[in-house]
Design a protein around this motif. Sequence first.
Motif, PDB file in Angstrom:
ATOM      1  N   LYS A 192      -4.114  -2.937  12.361  1.00 14.80           N
ATOM      2  CA  LYS A 192      -5.228  -3.856  12.086  1.00 14.80           C
ATOM      3  C   LYS A 192      -5.207  -4.405  10.662  1.00 14.80           C
ATOM      4  O   LYS A 192      -5.888  -5.379  10.360  1.00 14.80           O
ATOM      5  CB  LYS A 192      -6.556  -3.160  12.351  1.00 14.80           C
ATOM      6  N   TYR A 193      -4.427  -3.779   9.732  1.00 16.71           N
ATOM      7  CA  TYR A 193      -4.314  -4.283   8.362  1.00 16.71           C
ATOM      8  C   TYR A 193      -2.930  -4.869   8.084  1.00 16.71           C
ATOM      9  O   TYR A 193      -2.523  -5.009   6.924  1.00 16.71           O
ATOM     10  CB  TYR A 193      -4.598  -3.163   7.350  1.00 16.71           C
ATOM     11  N   ASN A 237       2.952   5.094   5.214  1.00 17.29           N
ATOM     12  CA  ASN A 237       3.249   4.688   3.836  1.00 17.29           C
ATOM     13  C   ASN A 237       2.372   3.524   3.385  1.00 17.29           C
ATOM     14  O   ASN A 237       1.901   3.466   2.240  1.00 17.29           O
ATOM     15  CB  ASN A 237       4.721   4.299   3.715  1.00 17.29           C
ATOM     16  N   LEU A 238       2.142   2.577   4.284  1.00 18.65           N
ATOM     17  CA  LEU A 238       1.319   1.419   3.937  1.00 18.65           C
ATOM     18  C   LEU A 238      -0.141   1.806   3.779  1.00 18.65           C
ATOM     19  O   LEU A 238      -0.863   1.262   2.936  1.00 18.65           O
ATOM     20  CB  LEU A 238       1.479   0.331   5.000  1.00 18.65           C
ATOM     21  N   LYS A 239      -0.605   2.747   4.594  1.00 18.42           N
ATOM     22  CA  LYS A 239      -1.984   3.225   4.464  1.00 18.42           C
ATOM     23  C   LYS A 239      -2.181   3.906   3.114  1.00 18.42           C
ATOM     24  O   LYS A 239      -3.214   3.725   2.443  1.00 18.42           O
ATOM     25  CB  LYS A 239      -2.317   4.192   5.598  1.00 18.42           C
ATOM     26  N   SER A 250      -4.383   4.063  -2.396  1.00 18.13           N
ATOM     27  CA  SER A 250      -4.180   4.402  -3.809  1.00 18.13           C
ATOM     28  C   SER A 250      -4.259   3.195  -4.740  1.00 18.13           C
ATOM     29  O   SER A 250      -4.818   3.283  -5.843  1.00 18.13           O
ATOM     30  CB  SER A 250      -2.825   5.094  -3.980  1.00 18.13           C
ATOM     31  N   LYS A 251      -3.752   2.045  -4.320  1.00 17.22           N
ATOM     32  CA  LYS A 251      -3.679   0.877  -5.199  1.00 17.22           C
ATOM     33  C   LYS A 251      -4.839  -0.093  -5.004  1.00 17.22           C
ATOM     34  O   LYS A 251      -5.193  -0.831  -5.936  1.00 17.22           O
ATOM     35  CB  LYS A 251      -2.363   0.129  -4.952  1.00 17.22           C
ATOM     36  N   HIS A 252      -5.424  -0.127  -3.831  1.00 10.37           N
ATOM     37  CA  HIS A 252      -6.466  -1.123  -3.545  1.00 10.37           C
ATOM     38  C   HIS A 252      -7.708  -0.465  -2.973  1.00 10.37           C
ATOM     39  O   HIS A 252      -8.347  -0.989  -2.048  1.00 10.37           O
ATOM     40  CB  HIS A 252      -5.925  -2.174  -2.554  1.00 10.37           C
ATOM     41  N   GLN A 253      -8.051   0.684  -3.503  1.00  7.76           N
ATOM     42  CA  GLN A 253      -9.229   1.382  -2.992  1.00  7.76           C
ATOM     43  C   GLN A 253     -10.529   0.648  -3.339  1.00  7.76           C
ATOM     44  O   GLN A 253     -11.541   0.831  -2.664  1.00  7.76           O
ATOM     45  CB  GLN A 253      -9.262   2.797  -3.565  1.00  7.76           C
ATOM     46  N   SER A 254     -10.486  -0.153  -4.375  1.00  7.62           N
ATOM     47  CA  SER A 254     -11.698  -0.909  -4.738  1.00  7.62           C
ATOM     48  C   SER A 254     -11.842  -2.194  -3.930  1.00  7.62           C
ATOM     49  O   SER A 254     -12.899  -2.832  -3.962  1.00  7.62           O
ATOM     50  CB  SER A 254     -11.670  -1.244  -6.239  1.00  7.62           C
ATOM     51  N   SER A 255     -10.805  -2.608  -3.230  1.00  5.47           N
ATOM     52  CA  SER A 255     -10.855  -3.842  -2.433  1.00  5.47           C
ATOM     53  C   SER A 255     -11.514  -3.572  -1.092  1.00  5.47           C
ATOM     54  O   SER A 255     -11.391  -2.492  -0.516  1.00  5.47           O
ATOM     55  CB  SER A 255      -9.440  -4.397  -2.219  1.00  5.47           C
ATOM     56  N   THR A 256     -12.208  -4.577  -0.620  1.00  3.63           N
ATOM     57  CA  THR A 256     -12.847  -4.488   0.692  1.00  3.63           C
ATOM     58  C   THR A 256     -11.889  -5.052   1.732  1.00  3.63           C
ATOM     59  O   THR A 256     -11.604  -6.254   1.742  1.00  3.63           O
ATOM     60  CB  THR A 256     -14.173  -5.261   0.713  1.00  3.63           C
TER      61      THR A 256
END
Length: 598
Positions: free
Chosen positions: A12-13, A49-51, A56-62
């Motif tokens: 889904k992502y 790996n993508l999850k 880790s890198k985009h935890q602040s992104s919605t």
Amino acid sequence: LEQKRTAFGLWKYAHYFQLVNEKEKNITVKCTLCVGEKLLSTAKNSTSNLKKHLASKHQSSTLVAKPAEEDDGGAPAPKQQRLSFNSAKTVPISEVHKLVAGYVVEEMLPITTVESPSFRRLISKIPTTRNTEGTVPDRKTFASYLDKSYIDMEKELKKTFEELDFVSTTADLWTANNKSFMGMTAHWIHPSTLKRGKAAIACRRVRGRHTYDVVAGEIEQIHTSYGLGGKVTATVTDNGSNFVKAFQVFHKTASDSEEEEDRSESVTFEDINNVLSSSDGDGMISLPPHHRCASHTLNLISTTDIEKWLSSNSDTRAVYRSATAKCSALWTKASRSAYASETVEKFSRRKLLVPTTTRWNSFYEALCRVMDIPITDLHNLCTQLGIRCITDREYQFIKEYCVILKPLAMALDILQGEENCFYGTILPTLEALMAKTLDLKDNLSRMTSGLPDVIVEVKLFAIKTRFASTLDSKEALLAAVTIPKFKLRWIKDETRKDAAKVLLAAECRALGHPPLDELPPAPVSSGDAVETDFFSFTEDRQVSETVDTEIAEYFKSGVEIDMLNKFPRIKTVFLRFNTPPPLHSARQPSGHPHEVCF
């Protein structure tokens, strides 16, 4: 389309990544949220790996999941399947009753268990062929069901006994809650599979004194109720004086039968009413041969006999008493105090065992557990617990004691086996036990150097004394020789080997021809052939030659139990003499009777 069939294509992502390269099992993608040309690698069938990268890198992104309609006509992302119990197979209500009965009986629970609300809720979750309401009956109905199940089981057991030629039984008496009970079990060997079968046939109340005549009457009544008259090859009991005397008085030997035949020449007449009304039934009771429990006898040697010698010998009396007293203090402290138990765990990874009279080998195993602790740690343990420390001499004595008793403990464990342990196991086990025990003499100190002789030789009640009748028994010898894994391998004396061969040959010749199902159909004779057959005198020689050939081939065969199927006469001898178990299992060493299994 090929891409959408992969885990990445259905994710889904996946729209946050751009596919760069694709190999056989892996793919390389570029994250559209990252600045620069950083590439990521992942497997086609996994997006872990993508999850991790997004977490880790985009935890602040919605992150917004890709809706199903944006899948370009492809199949929607599969969801994890859930188990459904709606289509579970139903169980017949009769099977539920049988399982409940088995649970109540085997766990020795009160019948009121079936009326427990929590138990009924548990059983109601079992899908049955009819409404779950009332799946388990109430106490009175369930008691009636148990009685009916017992009657049915008894009928099936009697049918099994009718098809057998040889059956053995065990008997024991015990007292619980000021009530006396006699328990009996039946043992047999299936002629086709050569596997042992067993069943509990009695657990009845015994009132009054446990005298030898009462014991004999109960045993014969139980045998008669199952139609075992003439089929019981032996009854195994412990060394109780009432059991021993019962079989000494009421077991008829061949000499007794001959005396009765001689007395029968003088005919006497008596009133039948007086005979039937007479309360003296001694002459009517007839018991099968008696075997003493080998495990119980060995246990008497390991406890009573050895303790008497250690307590009376000047070299061992003081060290034995002081060592056992300090060990008893250690066992008592560790079993009654939580602090002491936690302290023991600091020096030993296992808890200490406490000896109990209802468990064979318990004293030996408890001492071995103490010996697992090094002497320095044992001193520190005793000091912290506030008890007297075990000295080096006492530690050495206990260590040698455990070394000497190890073969005896192993023999006890072997003879307690019920599945594949036959009566013929006793003699090879005793021979190996005596040899292994005497081999230890050279490595012992003065304290315990005489103990192996006490266990084996004719002193006090050693093996050669307590097992004198078994060591000289022809039945025990035939039972051992007809077990393929033993045969003659355990006999060291060549003269005794020859005697065993002669004894086996005589027993096989006494059987005559093999069973009828092993023989081809006989031709029909007529005329002069009938007279020729009538005056045929070569039969014994033919049987003898066949027996000698069968015995010779048997001793050359393998050690598997199935090899007996190739030798019908030896198989019959095996079934006759190996049916009794070495252990009287009507009551386990723990003191609990066998349960009747449904």
